[in-house]
Design a protein around this motif. Structure first.
Motif, PDB file in Angstrom:
ATOM      1  N   THR A 118      11.894  35.564  -3.269  1.00 15.45           N
ATOM      2  CA  THR A 118      12.307  35.923  -4.620  1.00 15.45           C
ATOM      3  C   THR A 118      13.789  36.276  -4.643  1.00 15.45           C
ATOM      4  N   TYR A 162       5.203  29.238  -4.755  1.00 16.98           N
ATOM      5  CA  TYR A 162       4.985  30.427  -3.932  1.00 16.98           C
ATOM      6  C   TYR A 162       6.297  31.186  -3.688  1.00 16.98           C
ATOM      7  N   LYS A 163       6.238  32.520  -3.832  1.00 15.46           N
ATOM      8  CA  LYS A 163       7.397  33.385  -3.585  1.00 15.46           C
ATOM      9  C   LYS A 163       6.973  34.636  -2.839  1.00 15.46           C
ATOM     10  N   ASP A 218       5.877  38.320  -4.402  1.00 15.30           N
ATOM     11  CA  ASP A 218       5.635  37.691  -5.696  1.00 15.30           C
ATOM     12  C   ASP A 218       6.018  38.632  -6.848  1.00 15.30           C
ATOM     13  N   HIS A 219       6.120  38.077  -8.024  1.00 13.99           N
ATOM     14  CA  HIS A 219       6.574  38.853  -9.183  1.00 13.99           C
ATOM     15  C   HIS A 219       5.629  40.007  -9.527  1.00 13.99           C
TER      16      HIS A 219
END
Length: 60
Positions: free
Chosen positions: A18, A44-45, A48-49
């Motif tokens: 991210t 995909y990160k 994630d947020h």
């Protein structure tokens, strides 16, 4: 075998993070990271947020 390793700059794989920070001096195994990329969804990160939006807990 370790002698078969092919190292590349870790910056090639920043897309999964991210917060993307350049570290050209860090090298990673090309085969391992490309295999990882084939197993991850394109969006995909890490983190994630959802995780980033969680409130921080106080340690007191």
């Amino acid at each position: 075998m370790m002698s078969d390793r092919f190292l590349v700059t870790s910056d090639l794989y920043n897309r999964i993070f991210t917060v993307q920070v350049s570290h050209p001096e860090v090298e990673v195994d090309y085969v391992t990271w490309n295999r990882l990329f084939t197993l991850l969804p394109r969006e995909y990160k890490l983190p994630d947020h959802e995780v980033l939006s969680l409130p921080l807990k106080s340690s007191s």
